[in-house]
Design an enzyme around this catalytic site. Structure first.
Site, PDB file in Angstrom:
ATOM      1  N   ASP A 153      60.618  68.870  35.349  1.00  0.00           N
ATOM      2  CA  ASP A 153      60.045  69.967  34.904  1.00  0.00           C
ATOM      3  C   ASP A 153      58.823  70.410  35.883  1.00  0.00           C
ATOM      4  OD1 ASP A 153      58.789  67.813  33.773  1.00  0.00           O
ATOM      5  OD2 ASP A 153      57.832  69.254  32.350  1.00  0.00           O
ATOM      6  N   GLU A 173      57.455  66.182  31.320  1.00  0.00           N
ATOM      7  CA  GLU A 173      56.195  65.480  31.774  1.00  0.00           C
ATOM      8  C   GLU A 173      55.153  66.393  31.801  1.00  0.00           C
ATOM      9  OE1 GLU A 173      53.274  64.170  34.716  1.00  0.00           O
ATOM     10  OE2 GLU A 173      54.256  65.784  34.422  1.00  0.00           O
TER      11      GLU A 173
HETATM   12  C1  LIG Z   1      39.134  57.708  48.382  1.00  0.00           C
HETATM   13  C2  LIG Z   1      40.229  58.401  48.188  1.00  0.00           C
HETATM   14  C3  LIG Z   1      40.002  59.573  47.089  1.00  0.00           C
HETATM   15  C4  LIG Z   1      41.431  60.300  46.801  1.00  0.00           C
HETATM   16  C5  LIG Z   1      41.163  61.414  45.864  1.00  0.00           C
HETATM   17  C6  LIG Z   1      42.267  61.917  45.472  1.00  0.00           C
HETATM   18  C7  LIG Z   1      42.076  63.099  44.536  1.00  0.00           C
HETATM   19  C8  LIG Z   1      43.531  63.407  44.015  1.00  0.00           C
HETATM   20  C9  LIG Z   1      43.502  64.638  43.352  1.00  0.00           C
HETATM   21  C10 LIG Z   1      44.453  65.368  42.717  1.00  0.00           C
HETATM   22  C11 LIG Z   1      45.614  64.409  42.453  1.00  0.00           C
HETATM   23  C12 LIG Z   1      46.927  65.562  42.072  1.00  0.00           C
HETATM   24  C13 LIG Z   1      47.805  64.677  41.461  1.00  0.00           C
HETATM   25  C14 LIG Z   1      48.962  65.385  40.784  1.00  0.00           C
HETATM   26  C15 LIG Z   1      49.567  64.762  39.684  1.00  0.00           C
HETATM   27  C16 LIG Z   1      50.726  65.395  39.175  1.00  0.00           C
HETATM   28  C17 LIG Z   1      50.941  64.959  37.757  1.00  0.00           C
HETATM   29  C18 LIG Z   1      50.495  66.112  36.700  1.00  0.00           C
HETATM   30  O1  LIG Z   1      50.328  67.074  37.100  1.00  0.00           O
HETATM   31  N1  LIG Z   1      50.553  65.616  35.723  1.00  0.00           N
HETATM   32  C19 LIG Z   1      50.088  66.383  34.545  1.00  0.00           C
HETATM   33  C20 LIG Z   1      50.380  65.663  33.039  1.00  0.00           C
HETATM   34  C21 LIG Z   1      50.102  66.235  32.133  1.00  0.00           C
HETATM   35  C22 LIG Z   1      50.300  65.616  30.728  1.00  0.00           C
HETATM   36  C23 LIG Z   1      49.417  66.044  29.746  1.00  0.00           C
HETATM   37  N2  LIG Z   1      49.031  65.042  28.854  1.00  0.00           N
HETATM   38  C24 LIG Z   1      48.385  66.315  34.622  1.00  0.00           C
HETATM   39  O2  LIG Z   1      47.809  65.190  34.832  1.00  0.00           O
HETATM   40  O3  LIG Z   1      47.850  67.306  34.244  1.00  0.00           O
END
Ligand SMILES: CCCCCCCC/C=C\CCCCCCCC(=O)N[C@@H](CCCCN)C(=O)O
Length: 667
Positions: A160, A230
């Site tokens: 999804d 998800e």
């Molecule tokens: C020194 C290194 C620093 C690194 C910093 C990284 C920052 C990362 C920023 C963003 C990360 C984006 C990750 C994307 C994940 C996608 C998965 C996702 O969207 N999952 C949803 C699930 C929702 C579930 C609800 N309970 C979410 O997390 O919102």
């Protein structure tokens, strides 16, 4: 008098009490000693900082998992890369949007499932791949390995996507863009799901289809779980996959070794002074909390506004929450190792800082705070995601409502987070709507083979990048699988600059054709690397013929031995199961050996088996080592794990017949 005296001391101390001075010799000496001591301490500190920086060692030590210098990849002609990219483009065109827990795009999801079966026909038709639909829309695959003694692993992804948001801001249609050549000259696959998370779904399928077509049945059994919700917490998809998988594992006498899901990525230019891309593996995940904020005021005519409206009260509360952030937990979670692992690849100045976090952790924490992306790894974040009030321009509303979404740092706790919320929004009603805690931190020491498998696979596609463990700052379906294994990693090899990170759930989500090709190769290499296993010393194994297995089973049946098959606590592959499988496989037997248990040392000299994460060294090392030093309950070994065998099977307390049986060496 005092002023005069003190000015003399100052004058004298500037040359360390040389020249005229009213203070006694003893005082002068003391001052000198203090000054020189301070100078010596400062010099020693500077030297220590410099020496530490100059001698920083790589913390990740790569373990050989086979053909390290010459990994074999999937064939990838231009035509094949194009065809694979086109399949991802087609996958993106299915609007499998999760709007809310009760508003999923189920018709599109059904079509997407049919699409997967159409474009990957061989894997869906394979003898060694079994597909089980879960809750109609989610998908669980079991890929049967040729060797039964290796515990399986799980690859996860989700089908999804989130809604596209503001359609007009997209440069290209989020569901119908195709492959676009951008101004940097690179070809990109555009659209919602390109990096979250259809690239992983398609990447895993491509790698498996390739293996099936090329008759590369894996040695190790593995599972694939594709959830269909998800983005709205996975309660219909991953949660149900997890239940079925737990049962399958139990029925097959297996324990899940590790799992890999979406999560972090390869990130470059995120920390000024670190000029190599980082393979950032999520070894832990933040918790989650949704908080409702409600403010009340008088509903009145807008010509006579109240001193404070509900909107004003709520706005103040929300602004306070943003101004007074949840406290930094820097140094208390995996973020410290992100920096320690990255440090050897920093400029010398940054090495001095990162190599001496005992001295500079405050400075580093302040530096991380400068960017919301880096700040997210060190604290519980607070995002105001919904703000509602008012229905008409000349009515002051009595109610104002907002929603805050926290992502909770592993060292923080919900009670403290809510307490600060209530302090910040003191005239607002703060109600917790929904939450789950941060995950455990999965082990990432160099001897943990699953971690090595993931990192090695990433290094094979990004050889110049450097692996770092770290915190997954968002959430994944892994929450639902936490009972199945304690080795949970979150990573796909998408290459992101800081500006690309905003594309997750943002505008112009995309993946380059080049990087997508690496994603596919990563999963392929992971399937190959996961087949790495430790060959045991030949003296420790004895082959047993099927008829002797029967005989042994009869003896067991006559005794009061209870099968461990139904024993959920045992992480053994039940002996009877091994025997049955050996029986079945004996016709085309290649590697299947049964182990006679007493050939394995009863009391290994050094048994690291109490360290739950201790992995074995590579096979060639094992073969060279004194076999006495072998850990006994190591799941990577070809031998039958002994953890509870003596207790459960009474094999160390044998009847005369059993003794005769088990002492025989059968060729
Ligand atoms: C020194 C290194 C620093 C690194 C910093 C990284 C920052 C990362 C920023 C963003 C990360 C984006 C990750 C994307 C994940 C996608 C998965 C996702 O969207 N999952 C949803 C699930 C929702 C579930 C609800 N309970 C979410 O997390 O919102």
């Amino acid at each position: 008098m005092m002023r005069k005296h003190s000015s003399h001391i100052e004058a004298g101390s500037s040359s360390c009490c040389s020249g005229t001075c009213y203070c006694s010799k003893k005082v002068k000496v003391t001052i000198c000693v203090v000054i020189w001591t301070v100078i010596a301490v400062i010099v020693a500190l500077i030297l220590a900082v410099i020496i530490k920086a100059a001698t920083l060692q790589e913390l990740f030590e790569r373990m050989e998992l086979g053909a390290r210098d010459d990994p074999v990849f999937m064939s990838a002609t231009e035509q094949e890369i194009l065809e694979r990219s086109q399949r991802l483009v087609d996958a993106i065109s299915y609007r499998t949007i999760s709007f809310s827990g009760t508003n999923l795009s189920l018709e599109a999801m059904t079509d997407f499932g049919t699409f997967l079966e159409r474009v990957f026909p061989n894997l869906h038709d394979s003898d060694f791949v079994t597909f089980t639909p879960i809750n109609t829309y989610s998908r669980l695959y079991r890929i049967e390995g040729t060797e039964k003694t290796l515990n399986p692993y799980l690859l996860c992804a989700h089908m999804d996507v989130v809604p596209e948001g503001d359609f007009d801001l997209w440069t290209h249609d989020p569901f119908d863009a195709g492959i676009v050549t951008e101004s940097d000259g690179q070809d990109y696959i555009f659209g919602r799901g390109a990096i979250d998370d259809k690239h992983a779904v398609l990447g895993i399928m491509e790698a498996l289809e390739y293996k099936v077509v090329n008759k590369e049945q894996p040695k190790r059994t593995f599972y694939i779980g594709f959830g269909h919700d998800e983005e709205v917490s996975g309660y219909l998809g991953a949660a149900e996959i997890s239940i079925t998988l737990e049962k399958m594992l139990k029925d097959n006498g297996e324990e899940l070794d590790f799992l890999l899901d979406e999560g972090m990525f390869v990130v470059a230019d995120i920390i000024p002074g670190i000029n190599v891309p980082l393979i950032y593996i999520g070894v832990a995940e933040k918790g989650w909390a949704v908080v409702d904020l409600d403010a009340e005021g008088d509903q009145v005519h807008s010509s006579t506004p109240p001193l404070e409206s509900s909107i004003g009260i709520l706005a103040h509360g929300v602004a306070n929450m943003e101004d007074n952030k949840q406290p930094s937990m820097f140094g208390k979670g995996p973020e410290i190792d992100t920096l320690r692992y990255a440090a050897p690849h920093a400029t010398f100045l940054l090495k001095m800082i990162l190599g001496n976090l005992w001295l500079f952790s405050g400075l580093v924490s302040s530096a991380l705070e400068l960017s919301s992306q880096t700040d997210s790894i060190q604290r519980t974040t607070t995002a105001v995601t919904i703000f509602n009030a008012g229905v008409k321009e000349n009515v002051v509303p009595s109610q104002a409502h907002a929603v805050v979404n926290h992502r909770i740092h592993p060292s923080d706790n919900l009670e403290d987070v809510l307490e600060l919320d209530r302090e910040n929004a003191d005239r607002v009603k703060v109600t917790l709507r929904d939450s789950f805690p941060p995950s455990e931190v999965s082990s990432y020491s160099n001897d943990v083979i699953p971690f090595q498998i993931v990192v090695n696979s990433a290094l094979e596609v990004f050889p110049d990048a450097k692996p770092v463990p770290g915190l997954m700052v968002a959430n994944t379906d892994t929450f639902h699988y936490k009972n199945l294994t304690d080795k949970i990693y979150r990573f796909t090899p998408v290459y992101n600059l800081p500006e690309d990170i905003a594309r997750f759930h943002g505008i112009d989500e995309r993946i380059s054709v080049d990087i997508y090709s690496k994603v596919v190769q990563f999963y392929y290499r992971l399937m190959v690397n996961a087949d790495f296993d430790v060959k045991i010393a030949p003296t420790a194994q004895v082959e047993v013929k099927p008829e002797e297995v029967e005989e042994f089973l009869e003896i067991l049946e006559e005794s009061d031995y209870e099968s461990p098959i139904n024993n959920t606590d045992s992480n053994l592959l039940p002996l009877t199961k091994v025997m049955e499988e050996s029986d079945e496989n004996s016709a085309n037997e290649t590697d299947s050996h049964l182990m006679i248990l007493q050939d394995i040392p009863e009391e290994p000299n050094e048994n690291p088996s109490n360290e739950t994460d201790s992995g074995l060294p590579p096979s060639q090392d094992i073969l060279e080592e004194d076999f006495d030093a072998m850990p006994v309950n190591e799941t990577y070994s070809d031998m039958l794990p002994l953890e509870s065998a003596p207790k459960d099977l009474d094999l160390y307390d044998l009847t005369p017949e059993e003794e005769t049986f088990s002492n025989r060496t059968i060729d």
